[in-house]
Design an enzyme around this catalytic site. Structure first.
Site: not given
Ligand code: GUN
Length: 286
Positions: A53, A97, A120
């Site tokens: 990311k 996350q 998100d």
């Molecule tokens: N863990 C797995 N996929 C995601 C996501 O799309 N966003 C976040 N914040 N955590 C994740």
């Protein structure tokens, strides 16, 4: 032979568009859209996601800020960091996350993020907005799946879409997006009595369960379009391999089109996160 849906390529095009948008913001306001990524603990998969990311954000011309906290971080400390990021004008998007270590309350953290910065799309306000058809910030993985489906099939109206999995991150928002795209939507989950039979009726099958190669050719109607959200780290022939929820070799000859793992949904999720950060920045600056 099925068409292999090139998520990497479609993601690169979207990231290039985001870079143009970010440049336009820089020209007008002299600032770059800011994304704060918070990682608590040392979950190996989460570390890989966060690294990707942050790298992609730089490519898209975003200012990405990484916050790493130890696995034993308490709720008050994480709450304080979220409050700080909510108040920081240079931060337009906040991503915490998931999953969080067990002592931390995920629901409380998600609800604490300013919904305008919730890139998100997990905040209850954004979830509600999606359900009533007023979406602004949409969860990245399902958004990425929808873009690939529309690129492959065009209009999705009237198609029977079956989503395997009912998580808040993928299954539920995916179902809502497909419904808004005028699909007939079924959700298959662990208590579904006849999952294979339901899936065999799908024109569009989205697999988001996290079970390695659970879906084989017996689950697929000839000519279906298959989106594989699974990223399962597997030891095979002495090597670490990423495998999907779909048995690719088995399903590919039956399908009309299919996403590979890796190179399908993964890059699209990240590209949609970049896009959400741009949307959030635009909304906050205008
Ligand atoms: N863990 C797995 N996929 C995601 C996501 O799309 N966003 C976040 N914040 N955590 C994740």
């Amino acid at each position: 032979m099925a068409q292999i849906i090139d998520g990497k390529q479609i993601a690169s095009e979207l990231v290039a568009e985001v870079a143009n948008g970010a440049q336009a913001i820089f020209s007008e306001y002299g600032i770059r859209p800011g994304l704060a990524v918070v990682l608590v603990g040392e979950d190996p998969a989460s570390q890989v996601y966060v690294r990707n990311k942050v790298a992609r954000a730089k490519e898209a011309g975003l200012n990405s800020i990484e916050h790493r906290l130890p696995a034993d971080t308490d709720q008050a400390t994480l709450n304080a960091l979220v409050d700080e990021l909510n108040a920081d004008e240079a931060v337009h998007g906040i991503l915490v996350q998931l999953p969080l270590p067990p002592q931390l309350n995920e629901e409380e953290i998600i609800a604490r993020i300013n919904p305008d910065k919730d890139v998100d799309g997990f905040h209850p306000l954004n979830v509600g907005a999606l359900v009533v058809g007023n979406a602004r910030l949409v969860p990245c993985t399902p958004q990425g799946c929808l873009i690939m489906l529309q690129k492959t099939l065009g209009d999705l109206s009237g198609k029977h879409a079956v989503v395997i999995g009912r998580s808040n991150i993928v299954g539920k928002p995916m179902s809502m997006l497909l419904l808004h795209a005028n699909c007939t939507v079924s959700i298959v989950h662990s208590r579904t009595r006849n999952p294979e039979e339901v899936c065999r009726q799908a024109d569009i099958l989205v697999a988001a369960v996290g079970r390695t190669e659970m879906v084989d050719a017996g689950w697929i109607k000839e000519g279906a379009t298959v989106i594989d959200v699974g990223i399962n780290v597997t030891e095979r022939d002495g090597k670490r391999k990423l495998l999907g929820d779909v048995n690719f070799a088995d399903v590919e000859p039956v399908a009309n089109a299919i996403t590979p793992v890796p190179g399908g949904v993964g890059p699209m999720t990240i590209a949609c996160l970049m896009n959400n950060t741009l949307i959030a920045a635009r909304n906050q600056l205008s």
